[in-house]
Enzyme design. Structure first.
Site, PDB file in Angstrom:
ATOM      1  N   GLY A 275      -5.433  -6.016  -2.098  1.00  0.00           N
ATOM      2  CA  GLY A 275      -5.118  -5.549  -3.444  1.00  0.00           C
ATOM      3  C   GLY A 275      -5.677  -4.138  -3.541  1.00  0.00           C
ATOM      4  O   GLY A 275      -6.701  -3.848  -2.911  1.00  0.00           O
TER       5      GLY A 275
ATOM      6  N   TYR B  14       0.974 -12.558  -2.730  1.00  0.00           N
ATOM      7  CA  TYR B  14       2.186 -11.833  -2.358  1.00  0.00           C
ATOM      8  C   TYR B  14       2.494 -12.045  -0.886  1.00  0.00           C
ATOM      9  O   TYR B  14       1.597 -12.316  -0.088  1.00  0.00           O
ATOM     10  CB  TYR B  14       2.112 -10.342  -2.710  1.00  0.00           C
ATOM     11  CG  TYR B  14       1.231  -9.487  -1.830  1.00  0.00           C
ATOM     12  CD1 TYR B  14      -0.149  -9.498  -1.970  1.00  0.00           C
ATOM     13  CD2 TYR B  14       1.796  -8.631  -0.890  1.00  0.00           C
ATOM     14  CE1 TYR B  14      -0.945  -8.689  -1.179  1.00  0.00           C
ATOM     15  CE2 TYR B  14       1.013  -7.806  -0.101  1.00  0.00           C
ATOM     16  CZ  TYR B  14      -0.357  -7.848  -0.247  1.00  0.00           C
ATOM     17  OH  TYR B  14      -1.137  -7.043   0.537  1.00  0.00           O
TER      18      TYR B  14
ATOM     19  N   TRP C  29       3.721 -13.383  -6.653  1.00  0.00           N
ATOM     20  CA  TRP C  29       3.482 -14.459  -7.605  1.00  0.00           C
ATOM     21  C   TRP C  29       2.116 -14.135  -8.238  1.00  0.00           C
ATOM     22  O   TRP C  29       1.079 -14.475  -7.669  1.00  0.00           O
ATOM     23  CB  TRP C  29       3.366 -15.815  -6.914  1.00  0.00           C
ATOM     24  CG  TRP C  29       4.598 -16.293  -6.209  1.00  0.00           C
ATOM     25  CD1 TRP C  29       5.516 -17.193  -6.693  1.00  0.00           C
ATOM     26  CD2 TRP C  29       5.040 -15.971  -4.871  1.00  0.00           C
ATOM     27  NE1 TRP C  29       6.496 -17.419  -5.752  1.00  0.00           N
ATOM     28  CE2 TRP C  29       6.233 -16.684  -4.633  1.00  0.00           C
ATOM     29  CE3 TRP C  29       4.543 -15.125  -3.857  1.00  0.00           C
ATOM     30  CZ2 TRP C  29       6.930 -16.599  -3.420  1.00  0.00           C
ATOM     31  CZ3 TRP C  29       5.236 -15.039  -2.659  1.00  0.00           C
ATOM     32  CH2 TRP C  29       6.415 -15.765  -2.450  1.00  0.00           C
TER      33      TRP C  29
ATOM     34  N   GLY D 212       1.223  11.674   0.840  1.00  0.00           N
ATOM     35  CA  GLY D 212       1.679  11.140   2.120  1.00  0.00           C
ATOM     36  C   GLY D 212       1.260  12.026   3.282  1.00  0.00           C
ATOM     37  O   GLY D 212       0.093  12.408   3.383  1.00  0.00           O
TER      38      GLY D 212
ATOM     39  N   ALA E 282      -2.844   3.077   2.792  1.00  0.00           N
ATOM     40  CA  ALA E 282      -3.265   4.424   3.198  1.00  0.00           C
ATOM     41  C   ALA E 282      -3.958   5.135   2.031  1.00  0.00           C
ATOM     42  O   ALA E 282      -5.050   5.696   2.178  1.00  0.00           O
ATOM     43  CB  ALA E 282      -2.060   5.231   3.666  1.00  0.00           C
TER      44      ALA E 282
ATOM     45  N   ASP F 264      -5.243   3.818  -0.637  1.00  0.00           N
ATOM     46  CA  ASP F 264      -6.463   3.110  -1.046  1.00  0.00           C
ATOM     47  C   ASP F 264      -7.637   3.480  -0.141  1.00  0.00           C
ATOM     48  O   ASP F 264      -8.767   3.699  -0.611  1.00  0.00           O
ATOM     49  CB  ASP F 264      -6.243   1.588  -0.993  1.00  0.00           C
ATOM     50  CG  ASP F 264      -5.028   1.157  -1.805  1.00  0.00           C
ATOM     51  OD1 ASP F 264      -4.714   1.841  -2.796  1.00  0.00           O
ATOM     52  OD2 ASP F 264      -4.398   0.152  -1.435  1.00  0.00           O
TER      53      ASP F 264
HETATM   54  N1  ATP Z   1       2.873   9.625   7.556  1.00  0.00           N
HETATM   55  C1  ATP Z   1       1.594   9.971   7.405  1.00  0.00           C
HETATM   56  N2  ATP Z   1       0.985  10.766   8.296  1.00  0.00           N
HETATM   57  C2  ATP Z   1      -0.313  11.123   8.177  1.00  0.00           C
HETATM   58  N3  ATP Z   1      -1.095  10.714   7.155  1.00  0.00           N
HETATM   59  C3  ATP Z   1      -0.556   9.920   6.219  1.00  0.00           C
HETATM   60  C4  ATP Z   1       0.807   9.500   6.277  1.00  0.00           C
HETATM   61  N4  ATP Z   1       1.047   8.696   5.222  1.00  0.00           N
HETATM   62  C5  ATP Z   1      -0.105   8.630   4.524  1.00  0.00           C
HETATM   63  N5  ATP Z   1      -1.075   9.359   5.115  1.00  0.00           N
HETATM   64  C6  ATP Z   1      -2.474   9.528   4.688  1.00  0.00           C
HETATM   65  O1  ATP Z   1      -2.732   8.616   3.639  1.00  0.00           O
HETATM   66  C7  ATP Z   1      -3.009   9.327   2.424  1.00  0.00           C
HETATM   67  C8  ATP Z   1      -2.392   8.613   1.269  1.00  0.00           C
HETATM   68  O2  ATP Z   1      -1.006   8.500   1.471  1.00  0.00           O
HETATM   69  P1  ATP Z   1       0.005   8.319   0.265  1.00  0.00           P
HETATM   70  O3  ATP Z   1       0.066   9.575  -0.525  1.00  0.00           O
HETATM   71  O4  ATP Z   1       1.267   7.795   0.825  1.00  0.00           O
HETATM   72  O5  ATP Z   1      -0.759   7.228  -0.586  1.00  0.00           O
HETATM   73  P2  ATP Z   1      -0.272   6.081  -1.550  1.00  0.00           P
HETATM   74  O6  ATP Z   1       1.174   6.269  -1.899  1.00  0.00           O
HETATM   75  O7  ATP Z   1      -1.264   6.027  -2.641  1.00  0.00           O
HETATM   76  O8  ATP Z   1      -0.399   4.781  -0.665  1.00  0.00           O
HETATM   77  P3  ATP Z   1      -0.672   3.271  -1.153  1.00  0.00           P
HETATM   78  O9  ATP Z   1      -0.766   3.286  -2.663  1.00  0.00           O
HETATM   79  O10 ATP Z   1       0.520   2.545  -0.629  1.00  0.00           O
HETATM   80  O11 ATP Z   1      -1.937   2.891  -0.476  1.00  0.00           O
HETATM   81  C9  ATP Z   1      -2.475  10.724   2.647  1.00  0.00           C
HETATM   82  O12 ATP Z   1      -3.156  11.669   1.858  1.00  0.00           O
HETATM   83  C10 ATP Z   1      -2.745  10.914   4.134  1.00  0.00           C
HETATM   84  O13 ATP Z   1      -4.106  11.184   4.353  1.00  0.00           O
HETATM   85 MG    MG Z   2      -1.555   4.593  -4.026  1.00  0.00          MG
END
Ligand code: ATP
Ligand code: MG
Length: 308
Positions: free
Chosen positions: A31, A89, A103, A228, A257, A259
């Site tokens: 979570g 989930y 759920w 990302g 990622a 989190d």
């Molecule tokens: N494809 C990628 N390559 C390298 N680093 C990534 C990648 N995707 C995510 N990251 C790393 O993870 C961090 C968070 O990613 P993202 O912005 O997708 O978070 P998020 O959408 O909050 O993810 P979630 O909420 O699903 O945990 C980014 O700042 C980066 O450090």
């Molecule tokens: Mg997030």
């Protein structure tokens, strides 16, 4: 008054079913706020860590509490609700595409603010209290007010309050409701850790810099806007700085990622690192998490990624 050194995250830890590819299901625990606490637990070895929620009294709730305890995570004064059970989930894989079935409408965690005195006690004397927009989305209006009161009270006594809006449209009745509640949360937070695509969707921000400007207007003094694989936008002392992500060619699963980024950033700040250094360590830690399946990476790989 000197504040304690313990940390807390507030929200919902669900049961997670993941297909093993051979027709069987593996049970895990995950979570958003829990994943962040997991990372902090790995990196802040000399601090107490509690997951503040509400739990049921069925065997799965017992198993979840035991899982937390085995990993050095307590539950503070979280209520145990007779007859309640954890949310669930399942992750379904169709090729590389993942889909989630939930759920969680009647999960125990929705009652995490049902005992205001217990919640206040759980958050008292914390160095850090962390929560998210998902924490807020699962609460009714009165429970949300109770949580905001407890956070404001902890903050007034020196607790650092950190928040990730983590917008999930399906959990909200309307975009207006989400905007309003997230705005209130930002007003009582010291550090905000949103992800740009979430903010763009909910607030229509045109760029991460615009997100930062909106956060600053809401009263936030320190923020990292993740994006990302693109650079994160760091806001501190009134200045904006871009912090590049790590290039990852062998990503397996980006779940968690964001989190783990948040957990590593906050751990680094509590360890005394400057915001720029904290964001760089957070990128490295998140990059390690997307190389493993599931939201939770082993403590050892988190520590290794964070420290190098
Ligand atoms: N494809 C990628 N390559 C390298 N680093 C990534 C990648 N995707 C995510 N990251 C790393 O993870 C961090 C968070 O990613 P993202 O912005 O997708 O978070 P998020 O959408 O909050 O993810 P979630 O909420 O699903 O945990 C980014 O700042 C980066 O450090
Ligand atoms: Mg997030």
């Amino acid at each position: 008054m000197k504040i304690g050194n313990a940390i807390a995250a507030i929200g919902e830890c669900m049961l997670e079913l993941s297909a093993d590819g051979q027709g069987a299901w593996r049970l895990g625990h995950a979570g958003d706020t829990f994943n962040t606490l997991w990372t902090m637990r790995a990196l802040l070895t000399d601090r107490d860590a509690d997951y503040v929620s509400a739990f049921g009294d069925d065997p799965f709730s017992e198993q979840q509490i035991a899982f937390l305890r085995e990993n050095g995570i307590g539950t503070a004064a979280s209520p145990k609700i007779a007859g309640a059970r954890p949310g669930l989930y399942a992750i379904t894989l169709d090729g590389a595409e993942r889909s989630f079935t939930y759920w969680r409408a009647d999960s125990a965690a929705r009652q995490l603010a049902s005992d205001p005195a217990a919640l206040e006690k759980s958050l008292s004397d914390r160095a850090l209290a962390y929560f998210s927009g998902i924490t807020l989305a699962i609460l009714d209006d009165a429970s949300r007010e109770t949580l905001f009161d407890a956070l404001r009270s902890a903050r007034s006594r020196g607790t650092l309050v950190a928040f990730d809006p983590n917008h999930r449209p399906r959990l909200w009745q309307s975009a207006n409701a989400a905007q309003d509640v997230i705005g209130q949360a930002l007003a009582l937070s010291d550090i905000a850790l949103p992800t740009f695509p979430d903010e763009q969707q909910l607030f229509g921000d045109a760029s991460p810099e615009q997100t930062v400007e909106r956060l600053a207007r809401a009263g936030v003094g320190e923020a990292v806007v993740k994006n990302g694989e693109d650079a994160a936008c760091l806001f501190t002392d009134g200045n904006i700085k871009s912090v590049p992500a790590i290039r990852v060619s062998d990503a397996v699963d980006t779940t968690g990622a964001g989190d783990s980024f948040n957990g590593a950033y906050l751990a680094a700040r509590l360890l005394g690192h400057e915001p720029g250094e904290a964001a760089a360590r957070a990128h490295r830690t998140a990059a390690a998490v997307i190389r493993v399946r599931g939201a939770l990476a082993p403590f050892e790989s988190l520590r290794e990624a964070f420290a190098i």
